[in-house]
Design a protein around this motif. Structure first.
Motif, PDB file in Angstrom:
ATOM      1  N   ILE A 122       0.863  -1.181   0.000  1.00  0.00           N
ATOM      2  CA  ILE A 122       0.000   0.000   0.000  1.00  0.00           C
ATOM      3  C   ILE A 122       0.897   1.228   0.000  1.00  0.00           C
ATOM      4  O   ILE A 122       1.695   1.427   0.924  1.00  0.00           O
ATOM      5  CB  ILE A 122      -0.913   0.037   1.235  1.00  0.00           C
ATOM      6  CG1 ILE A 122      -1.763  -1.240   1.310  1.00  0.00           C
ATOM      7  CG2 ILE A 122      -1.810   1.270   1.212  1.00  0.00           C
ATOM      8  CD1 ILE A 122      -2.502  -1.385   2.628  1.00  0.00           C
ATOM      9  N   ALA A 123       0.765   2.057  -1.017  1.00  0.00           N
ATOM     10  CA  ALA A 123       1.594   3.258  -1.110  1.00  0.00           C
ATOM     11  C   ALA A 123       1.095   4.331  -0.152  1.00  0.00           C
ATOM     12  O   ALA A 123      -0.105   4.467   0.092  1.00  0.00           O
ATOM     13  CB  ALA A 123       1.586   3.794  -2.537  1.00  0.00           C
ATOM     14  N   ALA A 124       2.022   5.101   0.385  1.00  0.00           N
ATOM     15  CA  ALA A 124       1.663   6.279   1.169  1.00  0.00           C
ATOM     16  C   ALA A 124       1.350   7.431   0.223  1.00  0.00           C
ATOM     17  O   ALA A 124       1.930   7.535  -0.862  1.00  0.00           O
ATOM     18  CB  ALA A 124       2.807   6.664   2.099  1.00  0.00           C
ATOM     19  N   ALA A 125       0.431   8.272   0.613  1.00  0.00           N
ATOM     20  CA  ALA A 125       0.123   9.450  -0.194  1.00  0.00           C
ATOM     21  C   ALA A 125       1.286  10.422  -0.147  1.00  0.00           C
ATOM     22  O   ALA A 125       2.029  10.483   0.831  1.00  0.00           O
ATOM     23  CB  ALA A 125      -1.140  10.119   0.336  1.00  0.00           C
ATOM     24  N   GLY A 126       1.438  11.187  -1.227  1.00  0.00           N
ATOM     25  CA  GLY A 126       2.443  12.237  -1.246  1.00  0.00           C
ATOM     26  C   GLY A 126       3.626  11.915  -2.132  1.00  0.00           C
ATOM     27  O   GLY A 126       3.632  10.919  -2.874  1.00  0.00           O
ATOM     28  N   THR A 127       4.639  12.765  -2.036  1.00  0.00           N
ATOM     29  CA  THR A 127       5.843  12.625  -2.850  1.00  0.00           C
ATOM     30  C   THR A 127       7.070  12.560  -1.955  1.00  0.00           C
ATOM     31  O   THR A 127       7.004  12.828  -0.750  1.00  0.00           O
ATOM     32  CB  THR A 127       5.991  13.812  -3.815  1.00  0.00           C
ATOM     33  OG1 THR A 127       6.113  15.028  -3.048  1.00  0.00           O
ATOM     34  CG2 THR A 127       4.789  13.910  -4.754  1.00  0.00           C
ATOM     35  N   ILE A 128       8.185  12.207  -2.566  1.00  0.00           N
ATOM     36  CA  ILE A 128       9.456  12.154  -1.850  1.00  0.00           C
ATOM     37  C   ILE A 128      10.528  12.755  -2.744  1.00  0.00           C
ATOM     38  O   ILE A 128      10.509  12.580  -3.970  1.00  0.00           O
ATOM     39  CB  ILE A 128       9.806  10.700  -1.455  1.00  0.00           C
ATOM     40  CG1 ILE A 128      11.041  10.672  -0.546  1.00  0.00           C
ATOM     41  CG2 ILE A 128      10.004   9.811  -2.674  1.00  0.00           C
ATOM     42  CD1 ILE A 128      11.295   9.324   0.100  1.00  0.00           C
ATOM     43  N   ASN A 129      11.453  13.485  -2.151  1.00  0.00           N
ATOM     44  CA  ASN A 129      12.535  14.084  -2.920  1.00  0.00           C
ATOM     45  C   ASN A 129      13.548  13.022  -3.317  1.00  0.00           C
ATOM     46  O   ASN A 129      13.931  12.171  -2.509  1.00  0.00           O
ATOM     47  CB  ASN A 129      13.220  15.178  -2.103  1.00  0.00           C
ATOM     48  CG  ASN A 129      12.343  16.395  -1.912  1.00  0.00           C
ATOM     49  OD1 ASN A 129      11.534  16.728  -2.781  1.00  0.00           O
ATOM     50  ND2 ASN A 129      12.490  17.072  -0.788  1.00  0.00           N
ATOM     51  N   THR A 130      13.982  13.082  -4.571  1.00  0.00           N
ATOM     52  CA  THR A 130      14.983  12.167  -5.103  1.00  0.00           C
ATOM     53  C   THR A 130      15.977  12.974  -5.939  1.00  0.00           C
ATOM     54  O   THR A 130      15.739  14.156  -6.219  1.00  0.00           O
ATOM     55  CB  THR A 130      14.338  11.087  -5.995  1.00  0.00           C
ATOM     56  OG1 THR A 130      13.977  11.682  -7.255  1.00  0.00           O
ATOM     57  CG2 THR A 130      13.114  10.469  -5.348  1.00  0.00           C
ATOM     58  N   PRO A 131      17.074  12.348  -6.382  1.00  0.00           N
ATOM     59  CA  PRO A 131      18.001  13.065  -7.273  1.00  0.00           C
ATOM     60  C   PRO A 131      17.339  13.542  -8.574  1.00  0.00           C
ATOM     61  O   PRO A 131      17.842  14.467  -9.214  1.00  0.00           O
ATOM     62  CB  PRO A 131      19.085  12.021  -7.554  1.00  0.00           C
ATOM     63  CG  PRO A 131      19.060  11.136  -6.357  1.00  0.00           C
ATOM     64  CD  PRO A 131      17.626  11.054  -5.962  1.00  0.00           C
ATOM     65  N   ALA A 132      16.217  12.928  -8.938  1.00  0.00           N
ATOM     66  CA  ALA A 132      15.491  13.320 -10.143  1.00  0.00           C
ATOM     67  C   ALA A 132      14.331  14.257  -9.827  1.00  0.00           C
ATOM     68  O   ALA A 132      13.453  14.466 -10.671  1.00  0.00           O
ATOM     69  CB  ALA A 132      14.977  12.079 -10.867  1.00  0.00           C
ATOM     70  N   GLY A 133      14.329  14.819  -8.620  1.00  0.00           N
ATOM     71  CA  GLY A 133      13.245  15.701  -8.213  1.00  0.00           C
ATOM     72  C   GLY A 133      12.179  14.959  -7.429  1.00  0.00           C
ATOM     73  O   GLY A 133      12.302  13.759  -7.135  1.00  0.00           O
ATOM     74  N   ALA A 134      11.119  15.655  -7.072  1.00  0.00           N
ATOM     75  CA  ALA A 134      10.037  15.046  -6.298  1.00  0.00           C
ATOM     76  C   ALA A 134       9.346  13.958  -7.106  1.00  0.00           C
ATOM     77  O   ALA A 134       8.998  14.158  -8.274  1.00  0.00           O
ATOM     78  CB  ALA A 134       9.037  16.109  -5.877  1.00  0.00           C
TER      79      ALA A 134
END
Length: 362
Positions: A122-134
């Motif tokens: 089950i994925a969590a809502a929202g985004t996460i910062n990565t080297p390729a951006g959010a």
């Protein structure tokens, strides 16, 4: 002032009741190995009764965001040993917070990894910062029964490593929406085996891990952090939230772990922990209770009295006030922090904040 009074058990004595809360500063660039910068950073703040070092991952795959320290390799243990030695030279005590991020991660943040894992897919809502951006938080891989056992063993080895690194104890991060809280929370845990369903089953893994940590380190050297009602990282409120944490508290009281550390996130805009709940938890758990969440010297003193708490944890005030204990004792104002350097900046914003008198250098 009670906040500055010592507190002790036969296995652990603290000079005062001021705790430095665990805060990720994201200054670790060499394969999760703590640097000399961190040794100086923590040594400067060793006047705290207890330092709880920042979230430290138990495995490479557990690093949801980049630049966190680890405690799963010999090099990391050696790096942390320099930190603990620096703190001990200043007369301080330091625990480490053990964490696995679970579904709060992304493969782009862990080169070579397959992606995050969790109790259920089950994925969590929202985004996460990565080297390729959010990026959107991905659907995690559900842990198999065998992988749950492996996760348990990772925490046991991390506990052994923490003791080898010279830490005075270990704290399990079961808060803020990371893996252990994902098992506790029904929105993230929809398993049908012994680790899912009832309150007892959902709490089984964190309790097993804590029991194992106690067997390795001793009860006086083990604590746990919870953040009930905070709803962080996609974990929404649920009907059994209070009952779940009171169940945990009663089990942990029998286990006699040294402390429960409650993280109230209301100063960051989230739902506060109800005072009535803290009162009930205090009745169920008779060991040390640490409260954290936007305190100053005045409100910390009030909380110690109101909730019969034992210690108060300060987070951001310790970033910009290495000598926070002295400032409290002398009734001096807290210096403001530069938010731009909370999570980046090298030495800048980490070890360059002034003290009322000379700061520790090692």
């Amino acid at each position: 002032m009670k906040l500055l009074e010592p507190i002790a058990t036969p296995g652990l004595s603290l000079a005062n009741r001021v705790v430095m809360a665990p805060m990720s500063r994201r200054r670790v660039e060499n394969e999760g190995v703590p640097s000399g910068l961190l040794a100086r950073y923590y040594a400067q703040r060793a006047s705290a009764g207890l330092i709880i070092a920042e979230s430290t991952v138990v495995s490479r795959d557990g690093m949801g965001i980049s630049l966190l320290p680890g405690i799963y390799s010999e090099e990391q243990v050696a790096g942390w040993r320099k930190v603990t030695e620096a703190v001990h030279r200043q007369g301080g005590k330091i625990f480490v917070q053990l964490v696995h991020s679970g579904r709060i991660g992304h493969a782009l943040n862990i080169p070579g990894a397959t992606g995050p894992v969790a109790p259920s897919a089950i994925a969590a809502a929202g985004t996460i910062n990565t080297p390729a951006g959010a990026q959107p938080l991905p659907v995690p891989k559900a842990l198999s029964a065998e992988a749950v056992e492996a996760m348990y063993e990772l925490h046991m080895q991390a506990t052994r490593n923490a003791l080898a690194a010279g830490f005075d104890g270990v704290e399990l991060h079961a808060a803020h929406g990371y893996l252990m809280e994902q098992f506790i929370h029904p929105a993230a845990n929809q398993r049908t085996d012994e680790y899912g369903g009832s309150i007892e089953n959902r709490c089984r893994l964190p309790l097993r891990v804590l029991e194992g940590m106690v067997a390795i380190a001793g009860a006086d050297r083990v604590g746990v952090r919870f953040s009930p009602f905070a709803s962080l990282n996609g974990l929404s409120p649920y009907e059994e939230e209070a009952a779940t944490h009171l169940y945990l508290a009663a089990k942990l009281d029998k286990m006699k772990i040294r402390y429960i550390h409650l993280s109230d996130q209301s100063s960051n805009g989230y739902t506060p922990i109800p005072p009535a709940f803290i009162t009930l938890l205090r009745q169920a758990f008779r060991q040390w209770l640490i409260l954290a969440g936007g305190y100053n010297a005045c409100t910390a003193t009030q909380a110690l009295q109101q909730f019969d708490a034992d210690l108060i944890a300060f987070g951001r005030p310790f970033i910009s006030n290495p000598d926070l204990v002295a400032r409290i004792a002398q009734q001096q104002p807290f210096a403001p922090a530069d938010k731009a350097t909370f999570y980046e900046g090298g030495a800048n914003g980490l070890i360059d904040y002034p003290c009322l008198s000379a700061c520790a250098t090692s």
